[in-house]
Design an enzyme around this catalytic site. Sequence first.
Site, PDB file in Angstrom:
ATOM      1  N   CYS A  91      21.942  94.538  -6.372  1.00 13.86           N
ATOM      2  CA  CYS A  91      21.819  95.483  -5.054  1.00 13.86           C
ATOM      3  C   CYS A  91      23.305  95.773  -4.663  1.00 13.86           C
ATOM      4  O   CYS A  91      24.057  95.258  -5.371  1.00 13.86           O
ATOM      5  CB  CYS A  91      21.264  94.722  -4.114  1.00 13.86           C
ATOM      6  SG  CYS A  91      19.350  94.198  -4.663  1.00 13.86           S
ATOM      7  N   ARG A 109      24.017 100.780  -8.368  1.00 11.45           N
ATOM      8  CA  ARG A 109      23.546  99.386  -8.367  1.00 11.45           C
ATOM      9  C   ARG A 109      22.287  99.204  -8.169  1.00 11.45           C
ATOM     10  O   ARG A 109      21.569  97.778  -8.250  1.00 11.45           O
ATOM     11  CB  ARG A 109      24.485  98.649  -7.386  1.00 11.45           C
ATOM     12  CG  ARG A 109      26.031  98.475  -7.887  1.00 11.45           C
ATOM     13  CD  ARG A 109      26.851  97.902  -6.938  1.00 11.45           C
ATOM     14  NE  ARG A 109      26.523  96.454  -6.905  1.00 11.45           N
ATOM     15  CZ  ARG A 109      27.345  95.682  -7.634  1.00 11.45           C
ATOM     16  NH1 ARG A 109      28.424  95.909  -7.978  1.00 11.45           N
ATOM     17  NH2 ARG A 109      26.899  94.236  -7.460  1.00 11.45           N
ATOM     18  N   TRP A 137      17.710  96.886  -5.807  1.00 17.89           N
ATOM     19  CA  TRP A 137      17.186  96.722  -6.706  1.00 17.89           C
ATOM     20  C   TRP A 137      16.219  95.380  -6.605  1.00 17.89           C
ATOM     21  O   TRP A 137      16.826  94.475  -6.374  1.00 17.89           O
ATOM     22  CB  TRP A 137      18.153  96.442  -8.103  1.00 17.89           C
ATOM     23  CG  TRP A 137      17.663  96.376  -9.438  1.00 17.89           C
ATOM     24  CD1 TRP A 137      17.218  97.444 -10.031  1.00 17.89           C
ATOM     25  CD2 TRP A 137      17.165  95.237 -10.198  1.00 17.89           C
ATOM     26  NE1 TRP A 137      16.834  96.913 -11.495  1.00 17.89           N
ATOM     27  CE2 TRP A 137      16.664  95.793 -11.356  1.00 17.89           C
ATOM     28  CE3 TRP A 137      16.959  93.869  -9.867  1.00 17.89           C
ATOM     29  CZ2 TRP A 137      15.938  94.873 -12.566  1.00 17.89           C
ATOM     30  CZ3 TRP A 137      16.457  93.229 -10.904  1.00 17.89           C
ATOM     31  CH2 TRP A 137      16.111  93.556 -11.855  1.00 17.89           C
ATOM     32  N   ASN A 139      22.996  90.801  -1.611  1.00 16.09           N
ATOM     33  CA  ASN A 139      22.997  91.064  -3.231  1.00 16.09           C
ATOM     34  C   ASN A 139      22.955  89.737  -3.828  1.00 16.09           C
ATOM     35  O   ASN A 139      23.677  88.785  -3.669  1.00 16.09           O
ATOM     36  CB  ASN A 139      24.203  91.804  -3.498  1.00 16.09           C
ATOM     37  CG  ASN A 139      24.261  91.843  -5.352  1.00 16.09           C
ATOM     38  OD1 ASN A 139      23.172  91.989  -5.708  1.00 16.09           O
ATOM     39  ND2 ASN A 139      25.389  91.622  -5.655  1.00 16.09           N
ATOM     40  N   GLY A 140      21.675  89.388  -4.648  1.00 10.08           N
ATOM     41  CA  GLY A 140      21.702  88.176  -5.489  1.00 10.08           C
ATOM     42  C   GLY A 140      20.187  87.636  -5.152  1.00 10.08           C
ATOM     43  O   GLY A 140      19.365  88.257  -4.773  1.00 10.08           O
ATOM     44  N   GLU A 180      22.426 100.100 -30.934  1.00 13.12           N
ATOM     45  CA  GLU A 180      22.787 100.804 -29.522  1.00 13.12           C
ATOM     46  C   GLU A 180      21.981 102.286 -29.255  1.00 13.12           C
ATOM     47  O   GLU A 180      21.769 102.639 -28.212  1.00 13.12           O
ATOM     48  CB  GLU A 180      24.359 101.246 -29.473  1.00 13.12           C
ATOM     49  CG  GLU A 180      24.933 101.920 -28.419  1.00 13.12           C
ATOM     50  CD  GLU A 180      24.840 101.304 -26.999  1.00 13.12           C
ATOM     51  OE1 GLU A 180      25.002 102.151 -26.029  1.00 13.12           O
ATOM     52  OE2 GLU A 180      24.128 100.207 -26.831  1.00 13.12           O
ATOM     53  N   LYS A 203      19.895 102.994 -25.855  1.00 12.17           N
ATOM     54  CA  LYS A 203      19.967 104.293 -25.164  1.00 12.17           C
ATOM     55  C   LYS A 203      18.878 105.252 -25.175  1.00 12.17           C
ATOM     56  O   LYS A 203      18.463 105.631 -24.024  1.00 12.17           O
ATOM     57  CB  LYS A 203      21.207 105.382 -25.727  1.00 12.17           C
ATOM     58  CG  LYS A 203      22.561 104.750 -25.715  1.00 12.17           C
ATOM     59  CD  LYS A 203      23.009 104.728 -24.185  1.00 12.17           C
ATOM     60  CE  LYS A 203      24.262 103.914 -23.937  1.00 12.17           C
ATOM     61  NZ  LYS A 203      23.774 102.482 -23.652  1.00 12.17           N
ATOM     62  N   GLU A 262      16.295 103.275 -22.798  1.00  8.77           N
ATOM     63  CA  GLU A 262      16.580 103.301 -21.505  1.00  8.77           C
ATOM     64  C   GLU A 262      16.405 104.474 -20.601  1.00  8.77           C
ATOM     65  O   GLU A 262      15.819 104.445 -19.368  1.00  8.77           O
ATOM     66  CB  GLU A 262      18.279 103.122 -21.349  1.00  8.77           C
ATOM     67  CG  GLU A 262      18.729 101.665 -21.584  1.00  8.77           C
ATOM     68  CD  GLU A 262      20.271 101.348 -21.530  1.00  8.77           C
ATOM     69  OE1 GLU A 262      20.579 100.392 -21.084  1.00  8.77           O
ATOM     70  OE2 GLU A 262      20.989 102.371 -22.001  1.00  8.77           O
ATOM     71  N   HIS A 315      11.205  94.556 -44.994  1.00  5.67           N
ATOM     72  CA  HIS A 315      10.753  93.187 -44.638  1.00  5.67           C
ATOM     73  C   HIS A 315       9.887  93.571 -43.383  1.00  5.67           C
ATOM     74  O   HIS A 315       9.824  92.769 -42.354  1.00  5.67           O
ATOM     75  CB  HIS A 315      11.603  92.211 -44.399  1.00  5.67           C
ATOM     76  CG  HIS A 315      12.540  92.060 -45.588  1.00  5.67           C
ATOM     77  ND1 HIS A 315      12.117  90.969 -46.577  1.00  5.67           N
ATOM     78  CD2 HIS A 315      13.744  92.620 -46.296  1.00  5.67           C
ATOM     79  CE1 HIS A 315      12.975  90.995 -47.618  1.00  5.67           C
ATOM     80  NE2 HIS A 315      13.927  91.981 -47.466  1.00  5.67           N
ATOM     81  N   LYS A 369      23.101  99.505 -12.834  1.00  6.78           N
ATOM     82  CA  LYS A 369      24.248  99.391 -13.361  1.00  6.78           C
ATOM     83  C   LYS A 369      24.891  97.992 -13.726  1.00  6.78           C
ATOM     84  O   LYS A 369      25.423  97.422 -14.782  1.00  6.78           O
ATOM     85  CB  LYS A 369      25.232 100.237 -12.928  1.00  6.78           C
ATOM     86  CG  LYS A 369      26.646 100.604 -13.604  1.00  6.78           C
ATOM     87  CD  LYS A 369      26.487 101.254 -14.978  1.00  6.78           C
ATOM     88  CE  LYS A 369      27.899 101.465 -15.498  1.00  6.78           C
ATOM     89  NZ  LYS A 369      27.318 102.229 -16.938  1.00  6.78           N
TER      90      LYS A 369
END
Length: 607
Positions: free
Chosen positions: A2, A27, A74, A98-99, A479, A483, A486, A502, A602
């Site tokens: 947050c 955030r 968040w 935040n936390g 990556e 992306k 996301e 495999h 983020k």
Amino acid sequence: MCGIIGMIGSGDVVPALIEGLRRLEYRGYDSTGIATLTGTGLERRRAEGRLVNLERRLAEVPLAGTLGIGHTRWATHGVPNERNAHPHASDRVAVVHNGIIENFLALRERLTARGHVFATDTDTEAVVHLISDYLRDGLGPDEAVGRALGELEGAFALGILVVGYPDRLYAARKGSPLAIGYADDAMVLGSDALTLAPLTRRLTYLEDGDWACLTRSGAIIRDAKGAVVERPISLSAVSGAMIGKGEYRHFMLKEIYEQPQVIGDTLNALFNPAERTITLPALPFALETVERVTIVACGTSYYAGLVARYWLESVARVPVDIDVASEFRYRAPPLQKGGLALFISQSGETADTLAALRHCKAQGLWCVAVVNVPESTMAREAHAVLPTLAGPEIGVASTKAFTTQLVVMAALCLALARARHAIDRATEARLSRGLAEVPARAAEVLKYDDALHALAQEVAEARDVLYLGRGTSHAVALEGALKLKEISYIHAEGYPAGEMKHGPIALIDETVPVIVIAPHDGLFDKTAGNVQEVIARGGRIILLSDAEGIAHVGAGVAHAVTLPVVDPFVAPILYAIPVQLLAYHVAVIKGTDVDQPRNLAKSVTVE
């Protein structure tokens, strides 16, 4: 995760709080809210969803005050709705957080037994009632806040208002980042320097366990034991003007297009063009003594670490261990005292990576942070910093931070190889020359944006997408898949091309696009064989290669994007850009929120 902001001044603080929340929205954006102390007491405005909803609420029911706190959330405990939105408050106290408060259930049970009524599902509300309980017992605000903080377990950054005390704003941190800013006739607190940049560049970073009482003229800071301490004031390098989207539709697209510039900025800080050599910042250890490297990171930064492992082992001839940070400490790996540990992070605040850094430091390793925020906790606690000069990255899906991380790791690889005599002067010059060409080649890659946009129309119709690559291209495949997941919410997987037989080959049919990252390097022939295996099973190949590679594969691929010829050493830096652009265009076509995708934030500052 947050974001929090607070301000005490002589004028109305609400506009500054809103601007701070706008900078903090990367955030978290499940809900937002602000609270102020006014002549009539404590007032709050909260809203579910994005900041625009809170602004709409404020237009309907205005709020003012010379002392206030704000929050963008968040969600961890409690669903994202207005009831669970911060600030949380009683009739005596308001808190933004935040936390995670790990012992909130025990606190809640105790406080409920003492008559406190909880109105939300959050862990944060326990802090509100704990401070209120001490105030009800007759303690003053300083003592009540200090006693309450001593009972909290977990990680937190807090901004606290106490009704009846309009001359003070409390701040506290344990684990989660928090800065105090010294502005003109005002004091501010915020989750990061970017938040406070429009207000001030004079910042103090609270150390772990610190808490502070802010007035309009300054701050009294105490450590975890309650002793008054002095913390240095530093001048932040972050500018208040570094946040606009400019002509771009989204921050992500702007940040993709900034890559030639920021790659060049990062490289120029490390590369001596006259001698074609890398010069690293001063390190507290000798590179030639490094016998093993441990790399720890999360998400996109972890994929940068995978590329770095390949480079360090093949070029510098140093064995490398790499872990995702959330698993590293719990695996309890044996660590060699005096070894080198690298911690890669855009924000420098990632909770798992920071915990891993502290663990390695306690075990006697040299800890080097590769970070994009020089004022971050990770940068301050590491023995040395290798900065990525990407500038603020607002889009949640990392782009320019990833490529600048790769530039830094390539530079470290060359410096380490030279120090260990693993390469000769001619090889160092060749690889350095290839690295020096990256900014110009990156600008060329951006010219393929229209072609990638056309390909995105086809990929957007898929339910599953497979990315393949070998060597460093495997990390780029991972990556690229990340992306796409996301920001477009399409299921995608990155695989080593040689592992396709495999298992993943069972997925291949005409509905599954297979994106192959294949520069014409020493592994290309093997990758080309895997391409033919996919074609033979009706798969649709989208090939990213150079002209020689595309000619070598020949007919059968559905689409090919011809990228510039570069030294294979630096290919992963260049090939990251088209997979970013492809994911971006797919997300736009699908109508998702590119910069703030669902469920993501983020900076992951909780474990």
